[in-house]
Design an enzyme around this catalytic site. Structure first.
Site, PDB file in Angstrom:
ATOM      1  N   CYS A  89       0.846  -1.182   0.000  1.00  0.00           N
ATOM      2  CA  CYS A  89       0.000   0.000   0.000  1.00  0.00           C
ATOM      3  C   CYS A  89       0.887   1.239   0.000  1.00  0.00           C
ATOM      4  CB  CYS A  89      -0.909   0.004   1.226  1.00  0.00           C
ATOM      5  SG  CYS A  89      -1.942   1.474   1.349  1.00  0.00           S
ATOM      6  N   ILE A  91       0.438   5.358  -0.156  1.00  0.00           N
ATOM      7  CA  ILE A  91      -0.543   6.442  -0.029  1.00  0.00           C
ATOM      8  C   ILE A  91       0.113   7.761  -0.423  1.00  0.00           C
ATOM      9  CG2 ILE A  91      -2.086   7.671   1.556  1.00  0.00           C
ATOM     10  CD1 ILE A  91      -2.179   5.051   3.223  1.00  0.00           C
ATOM     11  N   GLU A  94       2.838  14.498   0.171  1.00  0.00           N
ATOM     12  CA  GLU A  94       2.970  15.859  -0.339  1.00  0.00           C
ATOM     13  C   GLU A  94       4.107  16.001  -1.345  1.00  0.00           C
ATOM     14  OE1 GLU A  94       3.231  18.486   2.987  1.00  0.00           O
ATOM     15  OE2 GLU A  94       1.326  17.813   3.818  1.00  0.00           O
ATOM     16  N   HIS A  97       7.500  11.494  -4.239  1.00  0.00           N
ATOM     17  CA  HIS A  97       7.969  10.177  -3.807  1.00  0.00           C
ATOM     18  C   HIS A  97       6.963   9.088  -4.203  1.00  0.00           C
ATOM     19  CE1 HIS A  97      10.144   7.316  -1.284  1.00  0.00           C
ATOM     20  NE2 HIS A  97       8.985   6.987  -0.724  1.00  0.00           N
ATOM     21  N   ARG A 136     -10.432  -0.098   0.326  1.00  0.00           N
ATOM     22  CA  ARG A 136      -9.985  -1.112  -0.641  1.00  0.00           C
ATOM     23  C   ARG A 136      -9.271  -2.284   0.027  1.00  0.00           C
ATOM     24  NH1 ARG A 136     -10.763  -2.841  -4.184  1.00  0.00           N
ATOM     25  NH2 ARG A 136      -9.273  -2.578  -5.819  1.00  0.00           N
TER      26      ARG A 136
END
Length: 158
Positions: A89, A91, A94, A97, A136
């Protein structure tokens, strides 16, 4: 239709080949553990439901999603598998990356699969928010681990 409006893990069980006598590997990221533990449970439950013997499911943990391709590669060096599932996972943050990790992981998993000539399944969530990842990984939109296991069963049957 927006993925937030339906369970993406719904499938016709009659269209999934039996995993009986199959050997499956699962490489799972420890990063975002709350999410990846749910993905792992979904994948394992689905494999078992489709006839895979518990002793024929090999699970290895790696620190993060970036390490999934290497984890799959080393797993394939040790044993012949019918398919390997990679679960992780990433996420959005900002910085850029996120983009670099997602692209590297997707390409790495594909390269391992092609090199080893074994299906290596991309079961990595790439979401904008933690809530999307929760949705999910066993929430309102299903469980990507289930989807990855179904894909592994179908690809192993090829």
């Amino acid at each position: 239709m927006s993925s937030s409006l339906k369970n993406l893990s719904s499938y016709n069980q009659d269209e999934v080949p039996s995993g009986e006598k199959g050997i499956f590997g699962i490489v799972v990221s420890e990063w975002n553990k709350e999410i990846t533990d749910n993905l792992l449970q979904g994948a394992v439950d689905t494999l078992l439901q489709h006839g895979v013997d518990e002793k024929d499911i090999y699970i290895r943990h790696v620190p993060g999603s970036f390490e999934l391709p290497f984890g799959a590669s080393t797993l394939l060096e040790k044993k012949r598998f019918d398919a390997v599932i990679c679960l992780g996972c990433v996420i959005q943050g900002e910085t850029r990356h996120f983009e670099f990790i997602c692209q590297a992981v997707a390409n790495g998993i594909m390269q391992v699969s092609l090199k080893e000539e074994i299906p290596v399944i991309f079961g990595v969530l790439t979401t904008n928010t933690l809530q999307q990842a929760k949705d999910r990984s066993g929430g309102a939109c299903g469980n990507k681990g289930v989807e990855a296991a179904v894909t592994a069963l179908k690809m192993a049957a090829l």
